[in-house]
Design an enzyme around this catalytic site. Structure first.
Site, short mmCIF file in Angstrom:
data_model
loop_
_atom_site.label_atom_id
_atom_site.label_comp_id
_atom_site.label_asym_id
_atom_site.label_seq_id
_atom_site.Cartn_x
_atom_site.Cartn_y
_atom_site.Cartn_z
N ARG A 233 4.65 1.25 1.41
CA ARG A 233 5.57 0.46 0.59
C ARG A 233 6.96 1.08 0.68
O ARG A 233 7.10 2.31 0.78
CB ARG A 233 5.13 0.47 -0.88
CG ARG A 233 4.01 -0.49 -1.21
CD ARG A 233 4.48 -1.95 -1.16
NE ARG A 233 3.39 -2.87 -1.48
CZ ARG A 233 2.59 -3.45 -0.57
NH1 ARG A 233 2.74 -3.20 0.71
NH2 ARG A 233 1.65 -4.30 -0.95
N HIS A 281 8.05 -5.96 7.45
CA HIS A 281 6.87 -5.92 6.57
C HIS A 281 5.76 -6.82 7.11
O HIS A 281 5.23 -7.69 6.41
CB HIS A 281 7.23 -6.31 5.12
CG HIS A 281 6.16 -5.93 4.14
ND1 HIS A 281 6.42 -5.58 2.83
CD2 HIS A 281 4.80 -5.84 4.27
CE1 HIS A 281 5.27 -5.31 2.21
NE2 HIS A 281 4.27 -5.47 3.07
P1 NDP Z 1 -6.69 2.41 -0.54
O1 NDP Z 1 -6.64 2.23 -2.02
O2 NDP Z 1 -7.97 2.15 0.17
O3 NDP Z 1 -6.25 3.90 -0.16
C1 NDP Z 1 -5.16 4.53 -0.78
C2 NDP Z 1 -5.14 5.98 -0.31
O4 NDP Z 1 -3.99 6.61 -0.88
C3 NDP Z 1 -6.36 6.78 -0.79
O5 NDP Z 1 -6.74 7.71 0.19
C4 NDP Z 1 -5.82 7.50 -2.01
O6 NDP Z 1 -6.47 8.72 -2.34
C5 NDP Z 1 -4.40 7.79 -1.56
N1 NDP Z 1 -3.55 8.08 -2.70
C6 NDP Z 1 -3.22 7.27 -3.73
N2 NDP Z 1 -2.43 7.92 -4.60
C7 NDP Z 1 -2.27 9.17 -4.12
C8 NDP Z 1 -1.59 10.32 -4.57
N3 NDP Z 1 -0.91 10.34 -5.73
N4 NDP Z 1 -1.66 11.44 -3.81
C9 NDP Z 1 -2.34 11.45 -2.65
N5 NDP Z 1 -3.01 10.39 -2.16
C10 NDP Z 1 -2.98 9.26 -2.89
O7 NDP Z 1 -5.51 1.50 0.05
P2 NDP Z 1 -5.42 0.85 1.50
O8 NDP Z 1 -5.69 1.90 2.49
O9 NDP Z 1 -6.24 -0.39 1.56
O10 NDP Z 1 -3.88 0.39 1.52
C11 NDP Z 1 -2.85 1.33 1.35
C12 NDP Z 1 -1.52 0.63 1.15
O11 NDP Z 1 -1.06 0.06 2.37
C13 NDP Z 1 -1.53 -0.56 0.19
O12 NDP Z 1 -1.53 -0.15 -1.15
C14 NDP Z 1 -0.24 -1.25 0.57
O13 NDP Z 1 0.84 -0.73 -0.18
C15 NDP Z 1 -0.04 -0.89 2.03
N6 NDP Z 1 -0.18 -2.05 2.92
C16 NDP Z 1 0.90 -2.41 3.70
C17 NDP Z 1 0.78 -3.46 4.56
C18 NDP Z 1 1.91 -3.83 5.48
O14 NDP Z 1 1.84 -4.87 6.14
N7 NDP Z 1 2.95 -3.02 5.57
C19 NDP Z 1 -0.45 -4.26 4.66
C20 NDP Z 1 -1.50 -3.77 3.82
C21 NDP Z 1 -1.36 -2.73 2.98
P3 NDP Z 1 -8.04 8.74 -2.71
O15 NDP Z 1 -8.75 8.55 -1.37
O16 NDP Z 1 -8.27 10.06 -3.28
O17 NDP Z 1 -8.27 7.59 -3.66
C1 OXD Z 2 -0.43 -5.87 1.66
C2 OXD Z 2 0.82 -6.13 2.38
O1 OXD Z 2 -0.41 -5.16 0.65
O2 OXD Z 2 0.83 -7.01 3.26
O3 OXD Z 2 -1.47 -6.39 2.09
O4 OXD Z 2 1.83 -5.48 2.12
#
Ligand code: NDP
Ligand code: OXD
Length: 318
Positions: A233, A281
């Site tokens: 993000r 994005h």
């Molecule tokens: P998940 O919820 O599966 O994974 C999030 C990861 O981030 C986990 O490993 C989590 O830790 C870690 N995390 C969260 N908070 C912290 C913190 N404070 N410190 C350290 N690690 C942290 O999410 P996804 O993998 O499915 O997606 C991740 C993000 O990708 C989405 O939230 C979105 O913002 C972004 N995204 C962007 C897209 C784009 O087109 N640019 C498309 C899709 C998603 P833990 O394993 O311990 O829970």
């Molecule tokens: C998502 C994105 O969160 O596209 O899936 O950013």
């Protein structure tokens, strides 16, 4: 029973048609239609207008049209019902493609050869690094981070990941929590951010974090480092700090899919910076057929009395 599709920045006619095809027995309405608010049991959202989900007394769930849910959680009038996010192999594959593409682009110095081509310059770099000498670090080892990590490892990269809680991923070196962040950064040549935006992660990619990255890679030759790829993000990054690090040479390149303000403002210096790659994005778009299939199966499960899947933990913010 009705589905309310409350989304901005999406092709509403396409999403409405897909929802109607997948769930022909449930009417789909959009804000602006005249509809009975008591009939709405499910809301399907992307950046919905804040407050637009209030006053739906029979609402049972809010679906995000993406993997991230920060766009939902900012609504101060959000109803206390489960929030469900996209966990889908199509979206996951797309993100891993983006991550692998840009790690390879950085490692194989695609920009250098593009510039050489413009000058008709035939110059071979005899010291191309091997992938095993390039250390990629993933901030975020969730659904997307783990898949990208595995696919990078298949390419031969030396991969590590950092998460909030400890994770075990075969073939990947893992770190967790703020106390292990410095060690993770110190072994990272290419930093890939796949974190969600939460109160804890906002602004995490700042001058301090960038200063902690590896300064000297395990390779020789023209490749410099470290490099940043952010597809999580935009509000995870402090753009002024990224620009300062690029100009100071403490960051070799930034590949950014997400921005503090989107669309990226016309006057942003990121557009024309020679060390920055901008994508709009779209690292992993939500493909309507795939995502609507997921939502339809969640609704059918719920109507059959089964539990929802991929429910967001509101206290963690993701
Ligand atoms: P998940 O919820 O599966 O994974 C999030 C990861 O981030 C986990 O490993 C989590 O830790 C870690 N995390 C969260 N908070 C912290 C913190 N404070 N410190 C350290 N690690 C942290 O999410 P996804 O993998 O499915 O997606 C991740 C993000 O990708 C989405 O939230 C979105 O913002 C972004 N995204 C962007 C897209 C784009 O087109 N640019 C498309 C899709 C998603 P833990 O394993 O311990 O829970
Ligand atoms: C998502 C994105 O969160 O596209 O899936 O950013």
């Amino acid at each position: 029973m009705t589905i309310l599709l409350a989304a901005t920045g999406m092709d509403i006619p396409v999403w409405t048609a897909r929802l109607r095809d997948a769930l022909p027995e449930i009417p789909v309405v959009v804000p602006g239609d005249i509809f009975d608010r008591r009939a709405v049991h499910y809301a399907v959202t992307w950046k919905h207008p804040p407050g637009s989900l209030a006053g739906l007394p029979h609402l049972e769930a809010i679906f995000s049209l993406g993997a991230g849910v920060d766009h939902i959680l900012t609504d101060p009038k959000l109803p206390e019902v489960p929030i469900l996010r996209v966990v889908d192999q199509d979206l996951t594959n797309r993100m891993s493609e983006y991550v692998v593409l840009h790690c390879l682009r950085v490692m194989r110095q695609a920009e250098v050869y593009r510039a050489q081509q413009a000058e008709r310059l035939w110059r071979d770099d005899e010291n191309q690094p091997a992938a095993c000498d390039v250390r990629v670090g993933l901030l975020g080892l969730g659904v997307l981070g783990q898949d990208a990590a595995r696919k990078l490892a298949v390419m031969g990269f030396d991969v590590a990941g950092w998460s909030r809680t400890p994770r075990i991923v075969e073939g990947i070196t893992t770190f967790a929590g703020s106390e292990q962040l410095p060690a993770f950064l110190a072994r990272t040549d290419i930093l890939v951010c796949l974190l969600p935006l939460t109160d804890d992660t906002r602004g995490i990619i700042d001058a301090r974090l960038l200063a902690g990255l590896a300064r000297q890679g395990r390779w020789t030759g023209r490749l410099t480092g470290p490099h940043l790829i952010n597809a999580g993000r935009g509000q995870l990054q402090v753009e002024a700090d990224i620009l300062a690090a690029l100009d100071a040479g403490t960051l070799a390149s930034a590949t950014l899919d997400v921005f503090q303000s989107e669309p990226l403002p016309q006057d942003s210096p990121l557009w024309s910076h020679p060390k920055v790659t901008v994508t709009p994005h779209n690292a992993a778009v939500s493909e309507p057929n795939a995502v609507v299939g997921l939502i339809a199966s969640q609704i059918r499960r719920h109507l059959a009395g089964e539990l929802f899947q991929h429910v967001v933990d509101r206290s963690r913010g993701y």
